[in-house]
Write an enzyme that holds these catalytic residues in place. Structure first.
Site, PDB file in Angstrom:
ATOM      1  N   PRO A  18       0.831  -1.092  -0.012  1.00 48.20           N
ATOM      2  CA  PRO A  18       0.026   0.122  -0.004  1.00 48.20           C
ATOM      3  C   PRO A  18       0.847   1.452   0.148  1.00 48.20           C
ATOM      4  CG  PRO A  18      -0.096  -1.097   2.277  1.00 48.20           C
ATOM      5  CD  PRO A  18       0.820  -1.938   1.412  1.00 48.20           C
ATOM      6  N   ASP A  41       2.604   1.014 -12.241  1.00 50.00           N
ATOM      7  CA  ASP A  41       1.706   1.961 -12.150  1.00 50.00           C
ATOM      8  C   ASP A  41       1.583   3.105 -11.148  1.00 50.00           C
ATOM      9  OD1 ASP A  41      -0.618  -0.690 -10.716  1.00 50.00           O
ATOM     10  OD2 ASP A  41       0.511   1.066  -9.789  1.00 50.00           O
ATOM     11  N   LYS A  63      -2.333   5.011 -14.431  1.00 45.90           N
ATOM     12  CA  LYS A  63      -3.736   5.544 -14.809  1.00 45.90           C
ATOM     13  C   LYS A  63      -4.494   6.035 -13.969  1.00 45.90           C
ATOM     14  CE  LYS A  63      -4.718   0.826 -15.416  1.00 45.90           C
ATOM     15  NZ  LYS A  63      -3.828  -0.102 -15.784  1.00 45.90           N
ATOM     16  N   ASP A  96      -1.755  -5.736  -3.957  1.00 45.56           N
ATOM     17  CA  ASP A  96      -1.490  -7.128  -4.489  1.00 45.56           C
ATOM     18  C   ASP A  96      -1.882  -7.194  -6.048  1.00 45.56           C
ATOM     19  OD1 ASP A  96      -1.111 -10.304  -3.683  1.00 45.56           O
ATOM     20  OD2 ASP A  96      -2.631  -9.863  -5.169  1.00 45.56           O
ATOM     21  N   ALA A 125      -4.356  -3.268  -0.176  1.00 42.87           N
ATOM     22  CA  ALA A 125      -4.646  -2.056   0.414  1.00 42.87           C
ATOM     23  C   ALA A 125      -5.535  -2.350   1.869  1.00 42.87           C
ATOM     24  CB  ALA A 125      -5.608  -1.142  -0.317  1.00 42.87           C
ATOM     25  N   MET A 175     -11.600   1.533  -4.576  1.00 43.23           N
ATOM     26  CA  MET A 175     -12.220   2.687  -5.679  1.00 43.23           C
ATOM     27  C   MET A 175     -13.506   3.081  -5.435  1.00 43.23           C
ATOM     28  SD  MET A 175     -10.524   0.246  -8.778  1.00 43.23           S
ATOM     29  CE  MET A 175     -11.041  -1.308  -8.086  1.00 43.23           C
TER      30      MET A 175
END
Ligand code: SAH
Length: 256
Positions: A18, A41, A63, A96, A125, A175
């Site tokens: 995390p 990322d 992203k 992960d 997370a 998210m």
């Protein structure tokens, strides 16, 4: 990129955890420290990227929710191309690789192209946030079921979350910041009590972490009033309402 030896490289799908570099597995740390090609990322902490050796080729495929710098198919193709050119590739992902990490898609495309893949798990997370915010995901008195869901995906309202949240259960939403209001509405429509405890953990396992607590009915305003930004997790369930152990931890640490 010619490959005279026709050696095929391996793609290592590596979980970066995390944030805090201390939460890398030893295998992940070793791979990063020896990487020659590293594809990462946006969630990977700069302190972890800084562990890569000099001369390592770093490729960002960051992203964001509304802006994709590189489409997933292009990322998959990049990994395959590098490996077929003979390079071992360290593909670093937040948390992960196989939890909302699209690691499965990358692995499938690599295997289809004859590229070997190894997966190195990471602290997802949910676990990182639970530990840093002192919110146990299970507790013999409060929860014996934990579910992970994605709050931002196609057709949120069509998803069947019935039974995933409620008394004795913990629901962890990845998210979910942008859709927090709709999530609360959806869960209450499924019969969840408006006073069910919630916690929002922003930037878990990072120095700037924030933990906000409230009740389900106020989840939308908890997020908007405090201007919560991604990355953040939402935890819904009795575990989020147990005594604030984080406060106790801080008091004890201050006494030491
Ligand atoms: N593979 C990752 C999840 C990627 S999806 C994992 O296993 O953790 C991205 C979402 O993960 C973010 O929108 C957020 O909900 C969550 N997340 C990732 N890092 C986080 C952090 N440090 N603090 C809080 N949430 C985080």
């Amino acid at each position: 990129m010619s490959n005279p030896s026709s050696r095929v490289g391996t793609v290592f799908l590596v979980g970066a955890g995390p944030g805090d570099p201390d939460l890398l597995t030893l295998r992940a740390a070793r791979l990063v420290m020896n990487a020659r090609v590293l594809v990462h990322d946006g969630l990977v902490d700069p302190a972890i990227l800084a562990m890569a050796p000099k001369g390592c080729r770093m490729i960002s495929v960051a992203k964001q929710r509304s802006r994709h710098t590189m489409r997933q198919e292009e990322i998959n193709a990049l990994l395959v191309r590098e490996a077929l050119a003979g390079n071992d590739v360290v593909r670093l992902k937040g948390g992960d690789p196989f939890v909302f990490g699209r690691g499965g898609e990358e692995a499938e495309d690599c295997f289809a192209a004859g590229v070997p893949v190894q997966v190195v798990p990471g602290v997802s997370a949910a676990m990182g946030a639970a530990a840093s915010a002192m919110i146990p995901l299970t507790h013999r008195e409060s929860a014996s079921i934990v579910s992970f869901v994605a709050g931002q995906c196609k057709g949120l309202t069509d998803q069947n979350w019935a039974g995933l949240a409620g008394v004795g259960r913990t629901l962890v939403i990845y998210m979910g910041v942008a859709t927090a209001d709709a999530i609360a509405e959806k869960l209450m429509a499924d019969g969840l009590a408006p006073d069910m405890p919630v916690a929002v953990i922003e930037n878990a396992a990072r120095p700037q972490m924030r933990v906000l607590r409230g009740a389900l009915a106020g989840l939308g305003s908890l997020v908007s009033d405090n201007k919560v930004k991604s990355p953040a997790l939402i935890v819904i369930g009795e575990v989020a309402g147990r005594g604030d152990m984080m406060e106790l931890k801080q008091v004890l640490e201050a006494c030491q």
